[in-house]
Write an enzyme that holds these catalytic residues in place. Structure first.
Site, short mmCIF file in Angstrom:
data_model
loop_
_atom_site.label_atom_id
_atom_site.label_comp_id
_atom_site.label_asym_id
_atom_site.label_seq_id
_atom_site.Cartn_x
_atom_site.Cartn_y
_atom_site.Cartn_z
N GLY A 91 68.60 -2.55 10.62
CA GLY A 91 69.88 -2.05 11.31
C GLY A 91 70.27 -3.06 12.08
N LYS A 114 78.00 -10.30 17.99
CA LYS A 114 76.83 -10.47 17.72
C LYS A 114 76.25 -11.43 18.88
CE LYS A 114 74.20 -12.81 14.10
NZ LYS A 114 74.23 -13.67 12.70
N ARG A 184 75.99 -3.79 3.17
CA ARG A 184 74.88 -4.72 2.68
C ARG A 184 74.09 -3.84 1.63
NH1 ARG A 184 73.27 -7.31 7.60
NH2 ARG A 184 74.80 -6.92 9.05
N ASP A 253 69.04 -7.29 3.11
CA ASP A 253 69.90 -6.92 4.15
C ASP A 253 70.94 -7.86 4.61
OD1 ASP A 253 67.19 -7.79 4.90
OD2 ASP A 253 68.11 -8.18 6.75
P1 AMP Z 1 68.19 -11.54 10.56
O1 AMP Z 1 67.00 -12.36 9.81
O2 AMP Z 1 68.87 -12.40 11.43
O3 AMP Z 1 69.24 -10.86 9.19
O4 AMP Z 1 67.70 -10.15 11.06
C1 AMP Z 1 66.93 -9.33 10.58
C2 AMP Z 1 66.74 -8.12 11.57
O5 AMP Z 1 66.15 -8.21 12.72
C3 AMP Z 1 68.12 -7.20 11.49
O6 AMP Z 1 67.62 -5.92 11.77
C4 AMP Z 1 68.65 -7.81 13.12
O7 AMP Z 1 69.32 -6.97 13.61
C5 AMP Z 1 67.15 -8.04 13.84
N1 AMP Z 1 67.31 -8.95 14.92
C6 AMP Z 1 67.45 -10.22 14.54
N2 AMP Z 1 67.45 -11.01 16.01
C7 AMP Z 1 67.31 -9.98 17.02
C8 AMP Z 1 67.25 -9.94 18.24
N3 AMP Z 1 67.22 -10.90 19.02
N4 AMP Z 1 67.08 -8.68 19.06
C9 AMP Z 1 66.84 -7.70 18.22
N5 AMP Z 1 67.05 -7.65 16.81
C10 AMP Z 1 67.11 -8.75 16.00
MG MG Z 2 70.81 -10.27 8.72
#
Ligand code: AMP
Ligand code: MG
Length: 492
Positions: A91, A114, A184, A253
């Site tokens: 999420g 973001k 997604r 995702d």
């Molecule tokens: P990503 O690899 O960037 O697609 O992120 C994978 C998951 O980690 C998603 O659910 C993102 O919302 C969560 N996520 C990534 N970075 C953060 C962050 N700094 N704080 C909270 N959730 C994060």
């Molecule tokens: Mg992502």
């Protein structure tokens, strides 16, 4: 109080889905928001009154301090397979969907912030984004758009004035991302995981409405949606392969229903060609290596099919049979799309049975020589007038291949000039090279945003001849050995 009149009225269609699909969250905002860049061209398309928009008001809205009229911020729920393992609870952990707008082109776009702070999906994360990843996403996603590749866009970048803690303390920032939707494969995995066919049906109807209205009335809408996604993903990955682009984290995702590239984390354009190239520091097995991207996208389509099974046919065996035969169409769609991309890169209009080998043999030669991917194809656009430029990349064994290619060109009806101008529309002179992005981020962390703007400006026209000096000239050239970037990192 900001003047919100230059902002279009935001709409929300996603919130009409069952509540389990999202959580309403107010953005944290920023203590001292400053606009770094506004994408004026995109803003116009989206219906912003750019001339009336002050920097200060833009900073307020693109940091979440103020909400545009109609905005109803939500974090979207989704699941996903990360490096092959299922995670039911992902999420938006650091992003909020602020709303949707109908652009001047009549299309519906998601507007997402973001780096906006924690949400119920943040798990251990702080919900924030650091300046470096925000600038990287801005530059690379906009470069992809200018290259003509389906992608999410960057509407604005702001610094927040709030520090974020990573390996060290870094300036916080936010990027406003625009997408034809944020659905997604993982959104469907989430719906399937809920185990409620009605919710899965609502999501499928919603996706068809947004991305495949023409397939809504087919006998099996879920299967039709799967087919649509397969075709879009096959064509997207073919575009990546034609540009030497490595996404880096093709988890389900990060795989869109729209067929747009999403999530510019550890992504990179290759310099020297190596099919096994991996940059992402967390991809230890090379799962998302350059040459693995087509089979991984195929695998992701099988995951989508699995999620849709309950809607495909009440008889499970029949559902599996239909889903499988649809997933099996991916390699064919990819091959056709890929050959079309590569033929165009070689200036070929007609089709010949030997073309696939001609492409393969060129890539083998390039791999042996670690030839600069972008430079080699750009040099070919000017061959055969300037074979020397090509041979610089492929020497000493390139002569035979060049002769074969020229013989093949001899079968074409196009003139040399037509071929050259066509090739210039598919073989860029510049790409967002890793080492320049790293240097740009270093400067921005020192407070100098000029390199960021220079890269973004240059990459707005990647198919023009590169200028003789300045950032554009640098982006055309591979890095010096000491400047080569070996690892890239997720934005987290
Ligand atoms: P990503 O690899 O960037 O697609 O992120 C994978 C998951 O980690 C998603 O659910 C993102 O919302 C969560 N996520 C990534 N970075 C953060 C962050 N700094 N704080 C909270 N959730 C994060
Ligand atoms: Mg992502």
């Amino acid at each position: 109080m900001s003047d919100l009149s230059p902002f279009p009225r935001y709409d929300t269609s996603y919130t009409k889905l069952p509540e389990r699909f999202f959580a309403q969250v107010a953005p944290y905002g920023a203590s001292e928001p400053r606009l770094v860049r506004l994408n004026e061209g995109l803003a116009e398309v989206l219906g912003f009154d750019v001339t009336a928009l002050s920097e200060a008001d833009a900073a307020q809205v693109f940091s979440g301090n103020q909400l545009a009229d109609g905005s109803q911020p939500i974090a979207m729920a989704y699941a996903g397979h990360q490096f092959g393992g299922f995670n039911p609870g992902l999420g938006d952990g650091r992003a909020l969907l602020l709303g949707e707008v109908i652009g001047k082109d009549g299309k519906r776009y998601d507007i997402q912030l973001k780096g906006s702070g924690q949400t119920p999906f943040s798990r251990q994360g702080d919900g924030r984004a650091a300046l470096g990843p925000v600038l990287r996403e801005y530059v690379v996603s906009e470069a992809m758009a200018a290259l003509g590749v389906p992608t999410t866009r960057a509407l604005a970048a702001v610094t927040t004035g709030d520090p974020v803690l990573r390996e060290r303390v870094l300036p916080g920032a936010m990027v406003t991302r625009v997408a034809s939707s944020h659905l997604r494969v993982g959104t469907f995995e989430y719906a399937a995981f809920l185990g409620d066919t009605d919710k899965l049906t609502s999501l499928t109807d919603y996706a068809l409405e947004r991305h495949d209205p023409g397939r809504r009335d087919e006998e099996r809408p879920a299967l039709a949606l799967l087919q649509g996604v397969i075709e879009r993903q096959a064509s997207l990955i073919a575009r990546w392969m034609g540009l030497g682009f490595i996404h880096g984290v093709m988890n389900t995702d990060n795989c869109t229903i729209s067929g747009e590239t999403i999530d510019y984390g550890p992504c990179a354009f290759m310099d020297g060609y190596n099919p096994a190239q991996v940059y992402s520091s967390i991809d230890h097995q090379g799962r998302y290596a350059f040459a693995n991207q087509p089979p991984i996208a195929h695998w992701n389509m099988a995951v989508l099919a699995q999620a849709l099974l309950p809607l495909i046919d009440p008889d499970e065996e029949e559902a599996v049979r239909l889903a499988q035969s649809t997933v099996d169409t991916f390699p064919g769609h990819f091959q056709r799309a890929y050959l079309a991309v590569m033929r165009a890169k070689l200036g070929l209009v007609s089709e010949d049975a030997g073309d696939a080998d001609l492409v393969k043999d060129l890539l083998s030669l390039m791999a042996e020589n670690e030839a600069d991917f972008t430079g080699t194809f750009r040099a070919l656009t000017d061959a055969p007038l300037q074979d020397a430029a090509v041979l610089k990349h492929l020497a000493p064994d390139g002569t035979d291949w060049l002769e074969r290619w020229k013989a093949r060109l001899g079968q074409e009806k196009t003139t040399a000039e037509q071929r050259r101008s066509a090739m210039r529309t598919v073989n860029p002179s510049i790409i967002p090279r890793n080492h320049r992005i790293e240097a740009m981020i270093t400067s921005a962390l020192d407070g100098d945003f000029a390199p960021f703007h220079a890269i973004a400006d240059a990459l707005a026209s990647p198919y023009e001849d590169a200028p003789d000096d300045g950032e554009g000239a640098q982006l055309a050239l591979p890095p010096a050995p000491e400047d080569v970037v070996h690892a890239t990192f997720c934005g987290t």
